[in-house]
Design an enzyme around this catalytic site. Structure first.
Site, PDB file in Angstrom:
ATOM      1  CG  ASP A  81      64.769  42.866  26.726  1.00 34.00           C
ATOM      2  OD1 ASP A  81      63.933  42.112  27.254  1.00 34.00           O
ATOM      3  OD2 ASP A  81      64.603  43.407  25.615  1.00 34.00           O
ATOM      4  CE  LYS A  82      62.978  35.930  24.795  1.00 35.41           C
ATOM      5  NZ  LYS A  82      62.986  35.932  23.302  1.00 35.41           N
ATOM      6  CB  THR A  83      62.707  40.528  22.555  1.00 34.20           C
ATOM      7  OG1 THR A  83      62.043  39.357  23.033  1.00 34.20           O
ATOM      8  CG2 THR A  83      62.300  40.801  21.122  1.00 34.20           C
ATOM      9  CG  PHE A 215      49.930  46.389  24.648  1.00 35.73           C
ATOM     10  CD1 PHE A 215      49.688  45.056  24.894  1.00 35.73           C
ATOM     11  CD2 PHE A 215      51.079  46.962  25.177  1.00 35.73           C
ATOM     12  CE1 PHE A 215      50.574  44.308  25.646  1.00 35.73           C
ATOM     13  CE2 PHE A 215      51.965  46.227  25.917  1.00 35.73           C
ATOM     14  CZ  PHE A 215      51.706  44.894  26.155  1.00 35.73           C
ATOM     15  NE  ARG A 271      58.956  38.170  20.261  1.00 32.85           N
ATOM     16  CZ  ARG A 271      59.116  38.909  21.346  1.00 32.85           C
ATOM     17  NH1 ARG A 271      59.955  38.504  22.290  1.00 32.85           N
ATOM     18  NH2 ARG A 271      58.467  40.038  21.515  1.00 32.85           N
ATOM     19  CB  THR A 351      62.533  37.915  28.823  1.00 32.15           C
ATOM     20  OG1 THR A 351      61.774  37.929  27.621  1.00 32.15           O
ATOM     21  CG2 THR A 351      62.331  36.581  29.531  1.00 32.15           C
ATOM     22  NE  ARG A 478      54.463  33.476  33.092  1.00 35.63           N
ATOM     23  CZ  ARG A 478      53.580  32.630  33.612  1.00 35.63           C
ATOM     24  NH1 ARG A 478      52.313  32.739  33.288  1.00 35.63           N
ATOM     25  NH2 ARG A 478      53.973  31.692  34.448  1.00 35.63           N
TER      26      ARG A 478
END
Length: 866
Positions: A81-83, A215, A271, A351, A478
């Site tokens: 993952d990135k974040t 969400f 972001r 990501t 995405r």
């Protein structure tokens, strides 16, 4: 842990399966207990490693599984993952675009003073004083709605501690946005089940919450439906730009300017998030409310029905602007990825951020380099069509592979979740239904199925994997949590390699559980990833030590343990077979019963355990200096069918030497003392076998410690001690049928002739093995040379070139579901005492806390404002 057959997981690594060790030889118990003990101690070494201890937060490395250590030395693909994994997950509000105007936090040198705002936390560093001046003027309706949205549209919970507001958010992104609005004068004060109270430039306002449209990973947005104090119903929506732009009313002003601002923010690895709102008519709301209530009480497919109702409300929106949040790289990430790539480990970044942000982060962490050719989706589609047609026609597979290999080492793959979804997941849906084939057609299809792919989806999957493995770097942006897991599953399906997934949030759980090994980062998004992982780390940089040091050592120890265990078992126990030819297959054992019982328990157990626990072929520093040596585990070179066969042949050869040298020495002769009986022969062969395997492990051990010396010495000491205890007269008198070898060792091993026979046997077994080891040592010294590469500092700079303005996603793709259900249900809210807010004077000094009475609906004078 339950006993199991000892394997180095061939179904995952694509390598050879280790033979079952249930009964490798008579009188040789299965080493499950020793095997699991080695796993346990190696896991403890990971837990005790101070180099992987993160002192700022007092977080050590944690091995949550004790049966996967050897696989850490065989990893070929890492999915990250990135974040929060590559980045620090410390969100800072940096820039924003309001009504088409960009406000930059770094345009000026002097930071904004927050002394005018008694609610400000004082931690936000923002330098564009023009933004604050525009806010305090309170003349722009769009700007007012922009900051009002940030203070209202969220699932943040608020508490008070020492007179200060404390926010608790579902993600650091939401906390950063609400805190930014708080510092700029739009303060979220409190909430109940159906109200939200804010302070807008000193004016306290209470909004009635009509609905919260929470969400989720498919909606990629959140909305809140409110009735303001004036009685107007308003909808506030924030989310990914890909979904917000699709729901804007036609002719929305400043849409192009906002989109350009999003491009600028993305090129700076920020972001982004889009904000929009609209005014809702009372009649439409009443009609929508009925449909919302009907959907909310459904017992089946309630989530789908609510999403459809939400979709009807979230249309014809008015664009307010966009926010940009900075998330810096963790320390040591570029160096770690550089070492992993040198170790032939391919790193894929999965990501939810937009393509530009992901690409620039890839350059910053050295996953991408300037000499790489980044393939766009159009080029990828063309290559996949060629490869797919080649696979279907069986004639151009080699041509396709050669075209990919021409650019091997220079390509990078950057794809989006929608591209993967259309290419792979839905490939089979577009196929038209076929007519029921006849018998001859079915027979022909059965013959062709041995060569042709089963369907178009399988062919495209295989083509995509073939293309991806030719690239040095792959970035999937995405992507949803489900797509992350499907990508990992795709590689496992077609490559049959050992994979590792690393992440820090709940959106990474599916990916972590799908991979062979899951690593959780103890970050700021909770402990969901850690709880579902096999190993827990505090920083991504610790991954290099976990794999290149502990993983390599664990694989080396397990492989050498298994090889030596097989060797010592065959070397000692195969003698029984050769003796059977001379005993007429009467089942007469050659060895003393106590030697058979104690051989694997005491005599040879400790040296092999010391090897499985302490063995190192090089220090940790050298492992990191030469990451290329990690490929030994990837290729499974230290234990496979070939190594097992060599151990078998070596053990059989040793047993033949032990037996027939003794037979030759005792053939038709009597010793000087007249000792040439069955017991003396058995003691001679047993002693030769024991000393031969001890000499072998002495040559095999490369890392000597005090424990290693004690373990090897204990074998000889225990052999002498147990022989004395089981062969003395006292034991014989108590049980003569059990202790039958009365003083056999003492009588045999005091004769020089027997000692010379034993010495000759050991030398004969040792010299060929020593010669082979010296030869391999010379070859390896010529093969590997010093290849240290200096690692330079890396800055976050833009490397992405855009040809057109396209719609992108934002952090909403990776954001997890909020607390809307808990808030609207009232389960997470409790009654609070009256608020006491510590105010700040105009000179910046704190004043005593005073009870917060309802403020008049007038603006607070901004004496300290610019």
């Amino acid at each position: 842990m339950s006993p199991r057959s000892l394997q180095i997981h061939p179904e995952r690594s694509g390598s050879c399966q280790l033979p079952n060790l249930e009964n490798p030889c008579p009188a040789s118990p299965a080493p499950e207990s020793s095997f699991e003990f080695i796993y346990l101690v190696n896991s403890c070494f990971i837990n005790w490693d101070l180099e992987m201890y993160y002192s700022p937060q007092d977080i050590p490395a944690k091995a949550r599984s004790t049966s996967l250590n050897d696989q850490l030395g065989q990893i070929e693909y890492i999915f990250s993952d990135k974040t929060g994994t590559l980045t620090q997950n410390i969100m800072t509000f940096k820039k924003c675009c309001i009504n088409g105007l960009i406000y930059d936090a770094e345009l000026e040198h002097n930071a904004i003073s927050w002394s005018w705002n008694k609610y400000a936390d004082g931690k936000l560093m923002f330098y564009d004083s023009k933004l604050l001046a525009d806010i305090l003027k309170d003349e722009d309706e769009v700007a007012r709605e922009f900051w009002r949205l940030l203070a209202l549209c969220h699932t943040v919970m608020v508490d008070e501690k020492d007179g200060q507001l404390v926010y608790q958010a579902a993600s650091p992104d939401e906390e950063a946005l609400v805190t930014a609005a708080r510092n700029f004068g739009y303060v979220f004060l409190s909430r109940t089940q159906d109200t939200i109270t804010t302070s807008e430039l000193g004016v306290e306002r209470t909004y009635q919450v009509l609905a919260m449209l929470d969400f989720n990973s498919s909606r990629k947005r959140m909305s809140v439906l409110l009735r303001d104090p004036e009685g107007t119903i308003r909808l506030y929506t924030k989310g990914a730009d890909t979904v917000i732009f699709e729901r804007l009313r036609p002719g929305c002003p400043n849409e192009l300017a906002t989109e350009k601002a999003l491009d600028t923010f993305a090129e700076q690895t920020l972001r982004t998030l889009c904000l929009a709102s609209k005014e809702v008519e009372e009649e439409f709301y009443q009609e929508w409310r009925k449909r919302h209530h009907e959907a909310s009480i459904l017992l089946q497919n309630r989530a789908q029905a609510l999403d459809k109702v939400y979709e009807d409300m979230e249309m014809d929106l008015k664009l307010l602007g966009a926010t940009a949040i900075e998330d810096k790289l963790q320390d040591g990430v570029p160096e770690t990825i550089h070492l992993l790539k040198k170790g032939n480990i391919k790193v894929w970044v999965l990501t939810g951020d937009k393509q530009e942000t992901a690409v620039n982060i890839g350059f910053a962490c050295r996953l991408l380099t300037d000499d790489m050719e980044i393939l766009d989706e159009k080029e990828i589609q063309e290559m996949l069509e060629i490869c797919s047609e080649s696979n279907n026609n069986f004639g151009g597979v080699r041509d396709c592979d050669s075209r990919l290999q021409q650019q091997q080492g220079k390509m990078a793959l950057v794809v989006t979740g929608d591209f993967l979804d259309n290419l792979l997941l839905r490939a089979g849906e577009s196929q038209a239904p076929e007519k029921k084939p006849s018998l001859l057609d079915r027979m022909g299809q059965r013959c062709r199925s041995q060569q042709a792919p089963k369907d178009l989806a399988s062919s495209r999957e295989r083509a995509f994997v073939d293309l991806a493995i030719q690239c040095q770097a792959v970035i999937c942006c995405r992507v949803t949590p489900r797509q992350k897991a499907l990508i990992v599953q795709l590689i496992k399906k077609h490559r049959h390699v050992i994979t590792l997934a690393i992440g820090d949030g709940a959106n990474d759980v599916n990916m972590i559980k799908t991979a062979d090994i899951g690593v959780g980062i103890s970050g700021k998004e909770g402990m969901q990833a850690v709880q579902c992982s096999d190993y827990a780390l505090a920083q991504f940089s610790y991954l290099q030590r976990l794999l290149l040091v502990h993983g390599r050592w664990s694989y080396l120890r397990i492989a050498k343990f298994l090889r030596y265990f097989f060797y010592k078992t065959f070397a000692s126990m195969m003698v029984q077979i050769w003796f059977a030819f001379y005993s007429g297959f009467t089942a007469q054992p050659l060895y003393e019963g106590w030697f058979l019982a104690l051989y694997n328990v005491f005599y040879t157990a400790y040296p092999v355990l010391s090897m499985g626990l302490l063995e190192q072929d090089m220090s940790a520093k050298k492992c990191l200096e030469f990451p290329e040596l990690y490929s030994v585990g990837q290729k499974n070179q230290l234990f496979n069918y070939q190594v097992f066969f060599v151990a078998l042949v070596h053990g059989v050869a040793t047993s033949l030497v032990n037996f027939y040298v003794a037979v030759w020495a005792f053939n038709d002769t009597a010793g000087p003392g007249g000792i040439c009986d069955y017991q003396t022969f058995a003691i001679t062969v047993a002693t030769s076998a024991l000393l031969s395997v001890i000499a072998e492990i002495i040559m095999d051990i490369k890392f000597w410690t005090i424990l290693s010396v004690l373990a090897v010495s204990s074998s000889v000491i225990l052999y002498s001690l147990m022989s004395f205890l089981t062969q003395n007269f006292s034991a014989f008198r108590v049980a003569p049928t059990i202790f039958r070898f009365l003083y056999a060792n003492q009588n045999a091993l005091t004769e020089p002739y027997i000692l010379l026979v034993v010495l000759l046997t050991v030398i004969t077994n040792t010299m060929p093995s020593l010669a082979v080891r010296l030869l391999f040592l010379l070859l390896h010294q010529l093969k590997y040379r010093d290849s240290r590469v200096e690692v330079s500092a890396v800055e976050l700079t833009a490397h992405f070139q855009r040809d057109s303005f396209r719609r992108r996603s934002s952090y909403a793709f990776s954001h997890k579901e909020g607390y809307a259900d808990l808030i609207t249900g009232g389960a997470s809210l409790r009654k609070k005492a009256p608020r006491f807010i510590r105010s700040v004077s105009t000179n910046g000094n704190p004043q005593p806390a005073t009870k917060n009475s309802p403020c008049p609906r007038t603006r607070v004078p901004s004496k300290g404002s610019p």
